[in-house]
Design a protein around this motif. Structure first.
Motif: not given
Ligand SMILES: [Zn+2]
Ligand SMILES: [Zn+2]
Ligand SMILES: [Zn+2]
Length: 231
Positions: A26-31, A50-55
């Protein structure tokens, strides 16, 4: 980096899920649970996923948001870069010049121009429902992977330093404990020896009959110095 099955359904995490225990899926940025690929990174001594975008959004000064060049802690000279007025990211001056949508002044990078719908990594879904990536998405993904690798390498170095420091502290503590134990043993021996001396002193007035006899047998010699004089 954690690979998830490409068939994972696109289902954003619910409120209860985002408060759940940290998971590499689970991405901690966007969930989002549909991060497809999550990257690990270290922030304030804690490993996050994090997912690629959030990282990429979490590391605005580590790469060019236009060509996805990874700076590896050496961003371009300020004469060759332009800073985003919102997030502070560094875009190559030539990349900003090539960006047809970058007419705004002060400069704002692509995600800051459209924070609600822009994504660095939104895989293309073809006619068969299969997600695929083009050259630009591949570059974004590779850049995120490099940032993640760099962050985790730093985490490993810090962990090694921390382990060495704790090892030294433990050695000093062991040495102090050994010295304290030696002191205790010496004090114990001294205390025992003092007790024995004290006990011997207390016993002198009440000598046993045998020792009294020997004392009496020896005593005449002392009382008769003439014995010595005979020699
Ligand atoms: Zn994300
Ligand atoms: Zn660039
Ligand atoms: Zn920005």
């Amino acid at each position: 980096m954690n690979l998830l099955p490409s068939s994972t359904s696109v289902t954003p995490a619910s409120d209860s899920d985002t408060s759940a225990e940290k998971s590499p899926e689970i991405c901690e940025g966007c969930g989002s649970r549909d991060s497809w690929i999550t990257h690990s990174a270290r922030f304030r001594c804690i490993i996050h996923f994090y997912c690629t975008h959030c990282l990429l959004r979490k590391h605005p000064t580590s790469f060019c948001p236009s060509c996805f060049a990874f700076y590896d802690s050496s961003p371009p000279h300020h004469s060759r870069r332009v800073s985003c007025s919102d997030c502070g990211s560094y875009t190559h001056i030539h990349c900003a010049a090539d960006d047809a949508n970058s007419n705004s002044t002060p400069y704002r990078c692509p995600p800051c121009r459209d924070p609600d719908s822009f994504s660095f990594f939104r895989p293309i879904v073809d006619a068969n429902g299969v997600r695929c990536v083009d050259k630009s998405l591949s570059a974004a993904f590779l850049c995120a992977a490099k940032i993640s690798a760099s962050s985790m390498n730093k985490a490993v170095s810090l962990a090694k330093c921390e382990a060495e420091r704790k090892g030294k502290d433990a050695a000093v503590a062991r040495k102090r404990a050994r010295e304290a134990l030696d002191d205790v043993i010496k004090l114990d021996e001294k205390a025992k020896s003092d007790v024995e001396l004290s006990a011997n002193r207390d016993q002198k007035p009440s000598l046993s009959p045998a020792s009294t006899n020997s004392y009496q047998l020896k005593k005449p010699k002392a009382d008769h110095p003439s014995v010595k004089q005979e020699h």
